[in-house]
Design a protein around this motif. Structure first.
Motif, short mmCIF file in Angstrom:
data_model
loop_
_atom_site.label_atom_id
_atom_site.label_comp_id
_atom_site.label_asym_id
_atom_site.label_seq_id
_atom_site.Cartn_x
_atom_site.Cartn_y
_atom_site.Cartn_z
N ARG A 88 0.83 -1.21 0.00
CA ARG A 88 0.00 0.00 0.00
C ARG A 88 0.87 1.27 0.00
NH1 ARG A 88 -2.81 -2.01 3.51
NH2 ARG A 88 -1.89 -1.06 5.35
N LEU A 89 1.92 1.27 0.83
CA LEU A 89 2.81 2.41 0.88
C LEU A 89 3.60 2.54 -0.42
CD1 LEU A 89 3.59 4.70 2.78
CD2 LEU A 89 5.36 3.23 3.76
N THR A 90 3.91 1.41 -1.04
CA THR A 90 4.58 1.44 -2.33
C THR A 90 3.69 2.09 -3.39
OG1 THR A 90 5.95 -0.50 -1.85
CG2 THR A 90 5.56 -0.01 -4.17
N LEU A 91 2.38 1.81 -3.33
CA LEU A 91 1.46 2.41 -4.29
C LEU A 91 1.44 3.93 -4.15
CD1 LEU A 91 -0.76 2.15 -6.45
CD2 LEU A 91 -2.42 1.93 -4.59
N THR A 92 1.34 4.43 -2.93
CA THR A 92 1.33 5.88 -2.75
C THR A 92 2.68 6.49 -3.13
OG1 THR A 92 1.92 5.65 -0.40
CG2 THR A 92 -0.40 5.82 -0.92
N GLN A 93 3.76 5.75 -2.85
CA GLN A 93 5.09 6.24 -3.24
C GLN A 93 5.25 6.29 -4.76
OE1 GLN A 93 7.82 7.32 -1.61
NE2 GLN A 93 7.07 7.14 0.49
N ALA A 94 4.46 5.48 -5.48
CA ALA A 94 4.50 5.53 -6.95
C ALA A 94 4.07 6.91 -7.43
CB ALA A 94 3.60 4.45 -7.54
N PHE A 95 3.08 7.49 -6.76
CA PHE A 95 2.64 8.83 -7.16
C PHE A 95 3.61 9.90 -6.65
CE2 PHE A 95 -1.13 6.29 -7.70
CZ PHE A 95 -1.63 6.79 -8.90
N ASN A 96 4.33 9.59 -5.57
CA ASN A 96 5.45 10.44 -5.17
C ASN A 96 6.47 10.48 -6.30
OD1 ASN A 96 8.42 10.24 -3.87
ND2 ASN A 96 7.18 11.60 -2.62
N SER A 97 6.70 9.31 -6.91
CA SER A 97 7.65 9.23 -8.03
C SER A 97 7.14 9.93 -9.27
CB SER A 97 7.95 7.76 -8.36
OG SER A 97 8.70 7.17 -7.32
N LEU A 98 5.82 10.02 -9.43
CA LEU A 98 5.28 10.81 -10.55
C LEU A 98 5.72 12.26 -10.39
CD1 LEU A 98 3.51 11.06 -13.06
CD2 LEU A 98 1.53 11.38 -11.54
N GLY A 99 5.66 12.77 -9.16
CA GLY A 99 6.13 14.13 -8.91
C GLY A 99 7.62 14.28 -9.17
N THR A 100 8.42 13.30 -8.73
CA THR A 100 9.86 13.38 -8.96
C THR A 100 10.22 13.24 -10.43
OG1 THR A 100 10.21 10.99 -8.59
CG2 THR A 100 10.38 12.43 -6.67
N THR A 101 9.34 12.59 -11.20
CA THR A 101 9.58 12.43 -12.64
C THR A 101 9.29 13.73 -13.39
OG1 THR A 101 9.00 10.08 -12.52
CG2 THR A 101 8.92 11.12 -14.69
N ILE A 102 8.22 14.40 -13.01
CA ILE A 102 7.83 15.63 -13.68
C ILE A 102 8.79 16.78 -13.37
CG2 ILE A 102 6.03 17.43 -13.73
CD1 ILE A 102 3.97 15.19 -13.34
N ALA A 103 9.28 16.84 -12.12
CA ALA A 103 10.06 18.00 -11.66
C ALA A 103 11.31 18.28 -12.50
CB ALA A 103 10.41 17.83 -10.19
N PRO A 104 12.18 17.29 -12.79
CA PRO A 104 13.38 17.62 -13.58
C PRO A 104 13.03 18.11 -14.98
CG PRO A 104 13.65 15.52 -12.47
CD PRO A 104 12.21 15.90 -12.33
N TRP A 105 12.01 17.52 -15.59
CA TRP A 105 11.60 17.96 -16.92
C TRP A 105 11.08 19.40 -16.86
CZ3 TRP A 105 6.55 19.27 -18.47
CH2 TRP A 105 6.39 19.47 -19.85
N LEU A 106 10.23 19.68 -15.87
CA LEU A 106 9.68 21.02 -15.72
C LEU A 106 10.77 22.03 -15.36
CD1 LEU A 106 6.90 22.47 -15.77
CD2 LEU A 106 6.77 22.06 -13.30
N GLY A 107 11.63 21.64 -14.41
CA GLY A 107 12.71 22.53 -14.01
C GLY A 107 13.70 22.78 -15.12
N GLY A 108 13.93 21.76 -15.96
CA GLY A 108 14.83 21.94 -17.09
C GLY A 108 14.33 23.01 -18.04
N ILE A 109 13.01 23.06 -18.22
CA ILE A 109 12.42 24.06 -19.12
C ILE A 109 12.41 25.44 -18.47
CG2 ILE A 109 10.29 24.78 -20.27
CD1 ILE A 109 9.63 21.79 -20.60
N LEU A 110 11.95 25.52 -17.21
CA LEU A 110 11.74 26.81 -16.57
C LEU A 110 13.01 27.44 -15.98
CD1 LEU A 110 8.39 26.05 -14.68
CD2 LEU A 110 8.70 27.20 -16.88
N ILE A 111 13.94 26.59 -15.53
CA ILE A 111 15.12 27.11 -14.85
C ILE A 111 16.39 26.99 -15.69
CG2 ILE A 111 16.61 26.83 -12.81
CD1 ILE A 111 14.13 25.95 -11.26
N LEU A 112 16.52 25.87 -16.41
CA LEU A 112 17.75 25.64 -17.18
C LEU A 112 17.56 25.90 -18.67
CD1 LEU A 112 18.94 22.29 -15.54
CD2 LEU A 112 19.61 24.62 -14.94
N GLY A 113 16.39 26.42 -19.04
CA GLY A 113 16.08 26.56 -20.47
C GLY A 113 16.81 27.66 -21.20
#
Length: 440
Positions: A149-174
């Motif tokens: 159950r905790l692994t399932l919720t952590q999967a959505f934690n990982s969705l956030g960690t997956t989006i952040a570098p892509w988003l940050g790359g565009i907004l901060i490192l672009g």
């Protein structure tokens, strides 16, 4: 988990499993949000390293201040949550995290030190969220499926960690990034103006994050979540029943805390250095913005692995699954350390897939059958997240001294210990996880 008698101490009792899906979905929003905020550090580190001309050790102070908050704040957070309750504690955590994000605006014109303070405040809010949310998820159903159950919720934690570098790359490192050699050719005034402009690129994204966190705080203030009940006496089920004087009297909690320390340290250290690693000429020679997009694959692998782990650990011992993943992680890190080019690049990215189930599995195994000491144990485990401050700082020093690539031997050593923990407690649950109904 069987129902536990109601009382007033720090041990949360299992909540009726009939209608837990909606509360679990609501809590999962928190996991997503703090994953996104944490992974943004992977973009901040190379960005601030460039803006302020930092060594690897100095750049890793970002993670030191961020994850150091877990050590300082975890026990006070436990006391706060005991006073306010889990739901109001989450609201407080969101407001504090929003304040940390807002501090990025003045930090952009004040220097590196204020950035570090802002990160500490932000992480303090996230710490409160973690201390509240992780044990809450473990009691939303049976004990044997707590890891799943905790692994399932952590999967959505990982969705956030997956989006952040892509988003940050565009907004901060672009923007266009000047090399040290190019900056050396410019007048001092132009160099100062360039660095001020680069520092200011964080202001808009972090103000937006502050607004989002305040919106979530408002939502959680009015959300209807089941109340966690507590018991005065420890659980007496199982061989490791709580009949000892403190949480630290339980060997599996102590070893699990060391595992959390080393796991978070290894995961954060790798993620923090990926952009620089991909920029090495013998690896891929990528620019920072392009490398940031690849960091999303590292965190995306963890997300995929957690969905897989959610299913697998209903049938396979969590300890055995943990040991297998650690063995694979060690082999991949060694491959990245001793090879070059795309093989090394993809090997280190693939570590994310096997990181997937480690944190929730170690966390839930360490809390197993702690009885009335579960709340205290959760606080100790959250304190152990300080590994994310210490291990990356050590790896940064190793990178400065011996080279970036060879420094990855440190995370490999961390995974070896976690493999030992998984093997030692592979038989922790007497019956297979699948013997319980498949509740969320």
């Amino acid at each position: 988990m069987a129902s536990i008698p109601q009382g007033s101490s720090a041990q949360p009792s299992a909540i009726s499993t009939g209608n837990n899906t909606i509360p679990l979905i609501i809590i999962t929003i928190l996991f997503f949000m703090w994953g996104l905020l944490t992974s943004m550090n992977d973009v901040l580190i190379p960005h601030l390293k460039s803006v302020y001309t930092l060594s690897y050790t100095q750049a890793m102070l970002v993670q030191f201040c961020f994850f150091g908050a877990y050590f300082v704040i975890s026990l006070p957070a436990g006391a706060l949550i005991k006073k306010l309750g889990y739901q109001n504690g989450a609201v407080a955590g969101l407001i504090i995290a929003a304040s940390g994000c807002a501090l990025f605006y003045p930090a952009a014109t004040s220097g590196y030190a204020l950035f570090l303070f802002a990160l500490f405040v932000l992480a303090s809010g996230i710490t409160i969220l973690q201390v509240a949310a992780n044990p809450y998820v473990t009691v939303l159903g049976p004990a044997r499926t707590a890891s799943s159950r905790l692994t399932l919720t952590q999967a959505f934690n990982s969705l956030g960690t997956t989006i952040a570098p892509w988003l940050g790359g565009i907004l901060i490192l672009g923007g266009a990034v000047l090399t040290a050699d190019q900056l050396a050719l410019l007048p001092a005034a132009e160099v100062a103006a360039y660095k001020a402009k680069e520092a200011a690129t964080v202001q808009g994204p972090y103000l937006a994050l502050a607004a989002a966190l305040l919106g979530l705080a408002l939502f959680f203030a009015f959300a209807k979540l089941p109340k966690i009940q507590h018991d005065d006496e420890p659980s007496i089920s199982g061989d490791m029943a709580s009949n000892k004087e403190s949480a630290l009297s339980h060997t599996h909690l102590v070893l699990g805390a060391i595992g959390i320390f080393l796991y978070v340290g290894a995961e954060v250290a790798i993620g923090s250095l990926l952009i620089n690693f991909f920029g090495e000429e013998n690896i891929a020679g990528l620019k920072e913005a392009d490398a940031a997009h690849l960091v999303s694959y590292y965190w995306g692998g963890a997300m995929i692995g957690r969905f897989i782990g959610f299913a697998v650990m209903r049938y396979v011992s969590p300890g055995k699954t943990l040991a297998f993943n650690c063995a694979c992680a060690v082999l991949l890190v060694l491959t990245a350390t001793f090879t070059d080019g795309k093989l090394a690049m993809w090997a280190i990215i693939a570590v994310g897939l096997f990181n997937s189930i480690m944190f929730p599995t170690i966390f839930s195994m360490a809390l197993n059958n702690l009885g009335k000491f579960t709340g205290q144990g959760s606080g100790f485990l959250c304190m152990a997240i300080v590994g994310g401050a210490i291990v990356p700082l050590i790896q940064g020093t190793l990178a400065d001294t011996f080279g970036l690539q060879i420094s990855f031997l440190l995370p490999a050593a961390c995974y070896l210990y976690i493999m030992y923990f998984g093997i030692k407690y592979a038989g922790m649950y007497k019956t297979a996880p699948s013997s319980e109904p498949a509740h969320l």
